[in-house]
Design an enzyme around this catalytic site. Structure first.
Site, PDB file in Angstrom:
ATOM      1  N   SER A 147      34.835  38.242  31.065  1.00 55.33           N
ATOM      2  CA  SER A 147      35.796  38.101  30.170  1.00 55.33           C
ATOM      3  C   SER A 147      35.745  37.158  29.152  1.00 55.33           C
ATOM      4  CB  SER A 147      37.096  37.972  30.985  1.00 55.33           C
ATOM      5  OG  SER A 147      38.166  37.525  30.045  1.00 55.33           O
ATOM      6  N   TYR A 164      41.801  33.798  37.902  1.00 51.54           N
ATOM      7  CA  TYR A 164      41.304  35.020  37.067  1.00 51.54           C
ATOM      8  C   TYR A 164      39.990  34.277  36.408  1.00 51.54           C
ATOM      9  CZ  TYR A 164      40.525  38.888  33.914  1.00 51.54           C
ATOM     10  OH  TYR A 164      39.741  39.924  33.165  1.00 51.54           O
TER      11      TYR A 164
HETATM   12  N1  LIG Z   1      41.672  45.102  29.745  1.00 51.13           N
HETATM   13  C1  LIG Z   1      41.491  43.913  29.260  1.00 51.13           C
HETATM   14  O1  LIG Z   1      41.936  43.295  28.199  1.00 51.13           O
HETATM   15  C2  LIG Z   1      40.222  43.255  29.837  1.00 51.13           C
HETATM   16  C3  LIG Z   1      39.780  42.021  29.390  1.00 51.13           C
HETATM   17  C4  LIG Z   1      38.666  41.513  29.707  1.00 51.13           C
HETATM   18  C5  LIG Z   1      37.988  41.755  31.004  1.00 51.13           C
HETATM   19  N2  LIG Z   1      38.550  42.791  31.490  1.00 51.13           N
HETATM   20  C6  LIG Z   1      37.865  43.247  32.772  1.00 51.13           C
HETATM   21  O2  LIG Z   1      37.471  44.605  32.614  1.00 51.13           O
HETATM   22  C7  LIG Z   1      37.723  45.058  33.983  1.00 51.13           C
HETATM   23  C8  LIG Z   1      38.251  46.471  34.032  1.00 51.13           C
HETATM   24  O3  LIG Z   1      39.792  46.232  33.614  1.00 51.13           O
HETATM   25  P1  LIG Z   1      40.743  47.067  33.085  1.00 51.13           P
HETATM   26  O4  LIG Z   1      41.509  46.570  31.851  1.00 51.13           O
HETATM   27  O5  LIG Z   1      40.241  48.320  33.000  1.00 51.13           O
HETATM   28  O6  LIG Z   1      41.890  47.093  34.345  1.00 51.13           O
HETATM   29  P2  LIG Z   1      41.951  48.413  35.378  1.00 51.13           P
HETATM   30  O7  LIG Z   1      42.338  49.807  34.988  1.00 51.13           O
HETATM   31  O8  LIG Z   1      43.094  47.813  36.159  1.00 51.13           O
HETATM   32  O9  LIG Z   1      40.583  48.399  36.295  1.00 51.13           O
HETATM   33  C9  LIG Z   1      40.284  47.608  37.339  1.00 51.13           C
HETATM   34  C10 LIG Z   1      39.544  48.826  38.315  1.00 51.13           C
HETATM   35  O10 LIG Z   1      39.007  47.825  39.293  1.00 51.13           O
HETATM   36  C11 LIG Z   1      39.307  48.825  40.457  1.00 51.13           C
HETATM   37  N3  LIG Z   1      39.336  48.023  41.631  1.00 51.13           N
HETATM   38  C12 LIG Z   1      40.149  47.063  41.671  1.00 51.13           C
HETATM   39  N4  LIG Z   1      40.189  46.540  43.064  1.00 51.13           N
HETATM   40  C13 LIG Z   1      39.036  47.010  43.698  1.00 51.13           C
HETATM   41  C14 LIG Z   1      38.457  46.912  44.956  1.00 51.13           C
HETATM   42  N5  LIG Z   1      38.649  46.218  45.761  1.00 51.13           N
HETATM   43  N6  LIG Z   1      37.294  47.884  45.132  1.00 51.13           N
HETATM   44  C15 LIG Z   1      36.993  48.782  43.949  1.00 51.13           C
HETATM   45  N7  LIG Z   1      37.574  48.819  42.896  1.00 51.13           N
HETATM   46  C16 LIG Z   1      38.553  48.099  42.495  1.00 51.13           C
HETATM   47  C17 LIG Z   1      40.609  49.611  40.386  1.00 51.13           C
HETATM   48  O11 LIG Z   1      40.451  50.835  40.946  1.00 51.13           O
HETATM   49  P3  LIG Z   1      41.170  51.105  42.112  1.00 51.13           P
HETATM   50  O12 LIG Z   1      42.540  50.587  42.163  1.00 51.13           O
HETATM   51  O13 LIG Z   1      41.300  52.586  42.360  1.00 51.13           O
HETATM   52  O14 LIG Z   1      40.456  50.602  43.260  1.00 51.13           O
HETATM   53  C18 LIG Z   1      40.450  49.875  38.592  1.00 51.13           C
HETATM   54  O15 LIG Z   1      39.399  51.069  38.285  1.00 51.13           O
HETATM   55  C19 LIG Z   1      38.156  44.104  34.931  1.00 51.13           C
HETATM   56  O16 LIG Z   1      36.845  43.443  35.574  1.00 51.13           O
HETATM   57  C20 LIG Z   1      38.791  43.184  33.965  1.00 51.13           C
HETATM   58  O17 LIG Z   1      38.869  41.515  34.568  1.00 51.13           O
HETATM   59  C21 LIG Z   1      39.705  43.406  30.993  1.00 51.13           C
END
Ligand SMILES: NC(=O)c1ccc[n+]([C@@H]2O[C@H](COP(=O)([O-])OP(=O)(O)OC[C@H]3O[C@@H](n4cnc5c(N)ncnc54)[C@H](OP(=O)(O)O)[C@@H]3O)[C@@H](O)[C@H]2O)c1
Length: 262
Positions: A147, A164
């Site tokens: 991030s 985080y």
């Molecule tokens: N959105 C943003 O603005 C942003 C910015 C910077 C970084 N990020 C990073 O991008 C990545 C994706 O985030 P997102 O925004 O797309 O949110 P998201 O849709 O909530 O994605 C998170 C994913 O992680 C999976 N997950 C969570 N815990 C898990 C576990 N114990 N085992 C396996 N899978 C797990 C969830 O699926 P299940 O619930 O089915 O397990 C979900 O598919 C994350 O690492 C986040 O920190 C996001």
């Protein structure tokens, strides 16, 4: 090799952890569009199956697997299943992640441990299980999602989650250390550091998310004056997954509209 050929992933297999939703889903589809077959995994099998249907609609093969990335035995078994199904894995994307917001002084230790467990230990376990196979094959491309706030402090009014930010800083260091250790084995390890995207954990429709609370204010502080959209990570993930980045490892690429440059 022509530039077009460099970006072509035809015949390769990508495993996207956290690929059933949000940024993981978008990156899974980008890799499929570039030619890769895709293993989509997270804890919810049903969302992964939906993404596999989208992968198949692009003319590629897909496989959905239920996996909790914090469970080392489950990780090993799922990776074995993916390898026996497709024969090999050339590309690993670690997009699984979780966030809990609250003041540092009040953060329950189990919330702190939860973020470190999923974001750091989960990323490590996936790198370890797939990396071993990649080293044997003397080829691999690993992309860890960190991030843009993983290497800095944030005002509590903006993001109040020291667990985080700490976890994402660890993902950057893990990426660099594995890159140095595995470069000699043909395995490149890079990280994409997204800015603020309106997906998954930043869903504008979900009360309490950063974008729901302050989307327009944040956008006004980003140099390109908007949040990330569904196309913005595609180029970066295909670049790191492909021969176009053969001489690039241990890097953290911010895809953040210039936020981190300030
Ligand atoms: N959105 C943003 O603005 C942003 C910015 C910077 C970084 N990020 C990073 O991008 C990545 C994706 O985030 P997102 O925004 O797309 O949110 P998201 O849709 O909530 O994605 C998170 C994913 O992680 C999976 N997950 C969570 N815990 C898990 C576990 N114990 N085992 C396996 N899978 C797990 C969830 O699926 P299940 O619930 O089915 O397990 C979900 O598919 C994350 O690492 C986040 O920190 C996001």
């Amino acid at each position: 090799m022509s530039v077009k050929q460099m970006f072509d992933l035809s015949g390769q297999t990508a495993l996207v952890a956290g690929g059933g939703s949000g940024l993981g889903r978008l990156m899974a589809l980008a890799l499929a569009e570039a030619g890769a077959n895709v293993v989509v995994c997270s804890r919810r099998l049903e969302v992964c199956e939906q993404v596999v249907k989208e992968v198949e609609a692009l003319g590629r093969q897909g496989l959905a697997l239920a996996i909790d990335v914090t469970d080392s035995e489950a990780v090993r078994q799922s990776v074995d299943k993916a390898i026996s199904h497709f024969g090999k894995i050339e590309i690993l994307v670690n997009s699984s992640g979780t966030v809990w917001e609250g003041p540092a002084t009040e953060m329950p230790v189990e919330k702190w441990q939860g973020m470190l467990n999923t974001n750091v230990t989960g990323t490590f376990l996936m790198c370890q299980a797939v990396g071993k196979h990649m080293i044997e094959n003397e080829y691999g491309r690993i992309i860890n999602i960190s991030s843009v706030i993983g290497d800095r402090g944030t005002d509590p009014e903006a993001v109040d989650s020291v667990g985080y930010t700490t976890s994402k800083g660890a993902v950057m260091t893990l990426t660099k250390d594995l890159a140095v250790k595995w470069g000699r084995h043909g395995v490149n390890v890079n990280s994409i550091a997204p800015g603020v995207f309106q997906t998954g954990m930043n869903d504008p429709e979900v009360p309490g998310t950063l974008v729901q609370k302050a989307g327009p204010i944040i956008a006004s502080q980003i140099p390109v004056r908007r949040l990330g959209n569904e196309n913005d990570l595609a180029g970066a993930v295909v670049y790191f997954a492909s021969a176009a980045s053969d001489y690039c490892t241990g890097q953290v690429l911010a895809v953040d509209g210039g936020f981190g440059a300030k």
